[in-house]
Design a protein around this motif. Sequence first.
Motif: not given
Lengths: 244, 195
Positions: A126-148
């Motif tokens: 439940v917490l993992a789903t909320l973290l992925d779907r309700e927060t921008p954490m993963n998308d932000r980290l993904f964008a930052q990873s593309r800029m190393h």
Amino acid sequence: MNTEKKPFTIKETILNEIQSGKVAMRPKFFFSLKVIATAFVASGILLVSIFILNFILFSIRVNSHDSLLGFGPRGVGAFLHFFPWGLLIAGIIFLVVLERLLRQFRFGYKIPTLILFGSLILLSGVLATLLDRETPMNDRLFAQSRMHLLPPPMNALYAGARHLPPPQGGVHKGIVSSVATSTFTIRFIDEDGGTNPNDITVFLPSRASATTTGLQIGDTVLVAGDEEGATLHAFGMRILQKSK
Amino acid sequence: MFHLYYILVGTTMENLTDEEIAKRVQEGDREIFGVLVDRYEQKLLRYGKKFLSRPEDVQDIVQDVFIRAYENIQSFDTTQRFNSWIYRIAHNAYVNVLRRNVYAPTLLDFDTVLVHFKYDDPSESERDQKYMRELIDQGMSTLSPKYREVLILHYFEDMAYKDIADVLRIPTGTVSIRLKRAKEALKKTINPAHL
């Protein structure tokens, strides 16, 4: 007169050792520290488990692999093939360790293993789903990873989140370049988000529900099927994003 | 001097519960620990002699148990039962002895995985209890340690399911199912006519 010395009883031995200082009480703060340390470690393991499950959900989302589940048995097979099983096993191992840790406490060992473990999976899920779907954490980290911009292990993890299926793997994300009655062409999206200049023709299955109605040039789609050169005979297709 | 003090105050300790005595030890009254040794020495010796197949070293083990209990007395929660706490220490000590010899506990005990509803046997009369004790004495060696320990704690140490659960750190339902299975296993291997 019998001068033989009587051996000490258990009680005498213990009391003598206590009195002489050979045996001493551990201080209360030692046990308080132990409980705090255990709670800290348990919390850390829970957070890692939640992060791992969250990353699995993100990986499925960013690759649109959840769409495969709607493509029938072959789609389910493809989904299972691409699923990050290694991460899931790692997550389960962490939860098993956490369950063992919690058994040191009264509330932990009073509960059957299945219920305790099941509760941990449910809570983490439940917490993992909320973290992925309700927060921008993963998308932000993904964008930052593309800029190393992330530290090495995190950068490698997020940079590798989006991955193309292997060549001839039969699952492709692409942008529609033309639409006909029962076929359409797409240009594949590569790992960097750009498109491959070569078009591939997609043939839809011959059933009433399979139609190009609603499909427009510029739509982003996920198709799965059998590839033959520059053609693909699809068993499943889903519009991921409508053209702007 | 130490022992004289103990003899003088010992008689007034009879009215104190184990938990109250443990609390005094925690507060620094070292000598009063001897009252707890008095109360539990024979019980732990009996438990050890029945649980271990080679009881020669039980005296030394029980001595170690009391030493460990004193060293860790500050970890004892005085709102809980001292009985379960010290039996837990003894259980761990006896299991360690078994591990060195024969017993290798499994990573996952399937008895604790599933939910078992508590199965009480309220009709168990004193006669049945005596019968069970005789059966256990006869068939002890045929049982695995997992079943042996619940039988000993229930029929010889007169522990309730809840207390056994605290000693063994398993759910109460699991205690009940293990007792049931242990009794069935005993009855299969022992011919009651021999009692």
